[in-house]
Design an enzyme around this catalytic site. Sequence first.
Site, short mmCIF file in Angstrom:
data_model
loop_
_atom_site.label_atom_id
_atom_site.label_comp_id
_atom_site.label_asym_id
_atom_site.label_seq_id
_atom_site.Cartn_x
_atom_site.Cartn_y
_atom_site.Cartn_z
N THR A 8 -6.15 -13.04 -7.75
CA THR A 8 -5.25 -12.15 -6.89
C THR A 8 -4.83 -12.08 -8.76
O THR A 8 -5.05 -12.21 -9.80
CB THR A 8 -3.88 -13.04 -6.85
OG1 THR A 8 -3.02 -12.00 -7.02
CG2 THR A 8 -3.86 -14.42 -7.63
N LYS A 9 -4.09 -10.53 -9.01
CA LYS A 9 -3.65 -10.18 -10.07
C LYS A 9 -2.00 -10.33 -10.19
O LYS A 9 -1.37 -9.32 -10.89
CB LYS A 9 -4.00 -8.53 -10.43
CG LYS A 9 -6.09 -8.42 -10.75
CD LYS A 9 -6.51 -7.29 -11.16
CE LYS A 9 -7.83 -7.21 -12.52
NZ LYS A 9 -7.73 -6.02 -11.91
N GLY A 12 3.29 -13.36 -8.98
CA GLY A 12 3.90 -14.26 -8.17
C GLY A 12 3.47 -14.87 -7.29
O GLY A 12 3.23 -16.00 -7.09
N GLU A 41 -11.78 -3.51 -3.84
CA GLU A 41 -10.93 -2.55 -3.99
C GLU A 41 -10.71 -2.91 -2.17
O GLU A 41 -11.79 -3.79 -0.68
CB GLU A 41 -12.21 -1.14 -3.02
CG GLU A 41 -11.63 -0.07 -3.51
CD GLU A 41 -12.54 1.39 -3.64
OE1 GLU A 41 -11.51 2.09 -2.45
OE2 GLU A 41 -13.45 1.73 -3.77
N ASP A 70 -5.10 -12.76 0.82
CA ASP A 70 -4.70 -11.52 0.94
C ASP A 70 -3.61 -11.18 2.54
O ASP A 70 -3.05 -12.49 3.10
CB ASP A 70 -5.36 -10.10 1.84
CG ASP A 70 -4.87 -8.59 1.86
OD1 ASP A 70 -4.59 -8.40 0.97
OD2 ASP A 70 -4.57 -8.18 3.13
N SER A 71 -2.29 -10.90 1.57
CA SER A 71 -0.73 -11.50 2.68
C SER A 71 0.05 -10.02 2.71
O SER A 71 -0.45 -9.40 1.91
CB SER A 71 0.07 -12.60 1.40
OG SER A 71 -0.25 -12.15 0.43
N PHE A 153 9.37 -13.05 -5.07
CA PHE A 153 8.63 -11.95 -5.72
C PHE A 153 8.46 -11.30 -3.80
O PHE A 153 8.93 -11.34 -2.61
CB PHE A 153 7.47 -12.36 -6.42
CG PHE A 153 5.94 -12.16 -4.97
CD1 PHE A 153 5.36 -13.79 -4.81
CD2 PHE A 153 5.70 -11.30 -4.63
CE1 PHE A 153 4.36 -13.99 -4.09
CE2 PHE A 153 4.02 -11.65 -3.78
CZ PHE A 153 3.61 -13.47 -3.55
N TYR A 155 8.83 -9.03 -0.61
CA TYR A 155 9.84 -8.68 0.09
C TYR A 155 10.46 -9.65 -0.02
O TYR A 155 11.61 -10.13 1.34
CB TYR A 155 9.19 -8.67 1.34
CG TYR A 155 8.51 -7.20 1.75
CD1 TYR A 155 9.26 -6.01 2.04
CD2 TYR A 155 7.55 -7.03 1.36
CE1 TYR A 155 8.47 -4.77 2.08
CE2 TYR A 155 6.47 -6.31 0.93
CZ TYR A 155 6.65 -4.73 1.63
OH TYR A 155 6.00 -3.79 1.31
N HIS A 181 3.81 -19.24 4.34
CA HIS A 181 2.56 -18.59 5.10
C HIS A 181 1.83 -19.10 4.00
O HIS A 181 0.60 -19.52 4.58
CB HIS A 181 2.60 -17.06 5.29
CG HIS A 181 3.24 -15.90 3.85
ND1 HIS A 181 4.79 -16.59 3.17
CD2 HIS A 181 2.30 -15.18 3.12
CE1 HIS A 181 4.31 -15.53 2.23
NE2 HIS A 181 3.41 -15.23 1.99
O1 LIG Z 1 8.12 -11.43 -0.56
C1 LIG Z 1 7.03 -12.05 -0.47
N1 LIG Z 1 6.48 -12.59 -0.48
C2 LIG Z 1 5.40 -13.72 -0.46
O2 LIG Z 1 5.07 -14.71 -0.10
C3 LIG Z 1 4.08 -12.65 -0.14
N2 LIG Z 1 3.35 -12.83 0.22
C4 LIG Z 1 2.42 -11.36 -0.10
N3 LIG Z 1 3.68 -10.26 -0.26
C5 LIG Z 1 3.75 -9.02 0.19
O3 LIG Z 1 2.81 -8.38 0.56
C6 LIG Z 1 1.90 -8.47 -0.86
C7 LIG Z 1 0.59 -8.88 -0.76
O4 LIG Z 1 -0.59 -7.80 -0.84
P1 LIG Z 1 -2.49 -7.95 -1.39
O5 LIG Z 1 -2.42 -9.37 -1.10
O6 LIG Z 1 -2.51 -7.32 -1.37
O7 LIG Z 1 -1.87 -8.34 -3.04
P2 LIG Z 1 -1.16 -7.84 -3.92
O8 LIG Z 1 -2.04 -6.58 -4.64
O9 LIG Z 1 -0.24 -7.88 -4.55
O10 LIG Z 1 -2.32 -9.06 -5.20
P3 LIG Z 1 -4.34 -8.46 -5.83
O11 LIG Z 1 -4.00 -10.31 -4.84
O12 LIG Z 1 -4.83 -7.79 -4.78
O13 LIG Z 1 -4.25 -8.89 -6.68
C8 LIG Z 1 3.00 -8.18 -1.61
O14 LIG Z 1 2.74 -7.42 -2.83
C9 LIG Z 1 3.82 -8.03 -1.22
O15 LIG Z 1 4.31 -7.17 -1.14
C10 LIG Z 1 4.88 -11.32 -0.12
N4 LIG Z 1 6.50 -10.81 -0.10
MG LIG Z 2 -4.08 -6.73 -3.20
#
Ligand SMILES: O=c1[nH]c(=O)c2ncn([C@@H]3O[C@H](COP(=O)(O)OP(=O)(O)OP(=O)(O)O)[C@@H](O)[C@H]3O)c2[nH]1
Ligand SMILES: [Mg+2]
Length: 201
Positions: A8-9, A12, A41, A70-71, A153, A155, A181
Site C-alpha cells: 500500500t501507498k 493511513g 493498476e 483493497d478497501s 483517514f 471517510y 473492517h
Molecule cells: O474512512 C475510511 N476509513 C478506513 O479505514 C478506510 N479504508 C478504506 N477507506 C476508503 O477506501 C479507499 C481505499 O482505496 P484503496 O484500497 O484502493 O487504497 P488506496 O488507493 O488509498 O491505497 P493503496 O493501498 O491502493 O495504495 C481509501 O482511500 C478510503 O477512501 C477508508 N476510509
Molecule cells: Mg488504491
Amino acid sequence: MKEVIIATKNPGKAKEFEAIFAERGIQVLTLLDFPDAPDVEETGTTFAENAILKAETISQKLKKAVIGDDSGLIIDALDGRPGIFSARYAGEQKNDDANIDKVLSELKGVPEDKRTARFFCALAMAVPGKETITVEGTCEGRILEERRGTNGFGYDPVFYVQGLGCSMAELSKDEKNAISHRANALKALERVLNSAEAAER
Ligand SMILES: O=c1[nH]c(=O)c2ncn([C@@H]3O[C@H](COP(=O)(O)OP(=O)(O)OP(=O)(O)O)[C@@H](O)[C@H]3O)c2[nH]1
Ligand SMILES: [Mg+2]
C-alpha cells in the site's frame, strides 16, 4: 524482528497495520519504504480482485510474501457506491475531503434510517510458490450529515459506527483497530494461516 510487507501507498492504512502488527512484535514495511515498487493498476471489478493484484504484483517483484489491502465504503442508498472507487470517488487526485463532500451532497435529504453503510476490506496474501489467500472484513454503520472527529483517514469523520455512538474519526487508533473492517479481515487471515499451519504439522 520479524517483518511483513503491505502493498500500500496509503499512509493511513500503513499506520493502522503498524499498530496492529506491533502488538505481535512484527515490523511493517509498505510501498512507502520501496520507492521503486511498480504502481499497481486497480483494474479488478471487486475488492478481492484488486487486493490480489496488489499482493501478487509486489510479491513477484520483491520475491517475498506480501499482503495487499483493497478497501472502501459501501453506501446502501447509493447502490453500493463509492465501493471499489472509494479512494478516487471525486477524481483521480484521491482527495479525502472532496470524496466526503461528494458523498454528503449525494445523500442530501436522505433520512437517517436510509443512510446505512459499511466499510469493507479485502486482504490478499501472496507468497512466492504458494497459492494466494484472500479474506474479507466489514464494519457496519451509517453516514452522518456532517463531519465528526479528526482521527483516522478517508471517510472516517462521516462514518457513524453502529453501536458505539460516535464516528470512526472520534475513536483512538487502538479503538478503531479493535473493531474496523481492516482489523476484522486481519483476524480472518490469522485464522486461515493458523489452520494451514496446523494442517502442515
Ligand atoms: O474512512 C475510511 N476509513 C478506513 O479505514 C478506510 N479504508 C478504506 N477507506 C476508503 O477506501 C479507499 C481505499 O482505496 P484503496 O484500497 O484502493 O487504497 P488506496 O488507493 O488509498 O491505497 P493503496 O493501498 O491502493 O495504495 C481509501 O482511500 C478510503 O477512501 C477508508 N476510509
Ligand atoms: Mg488504491
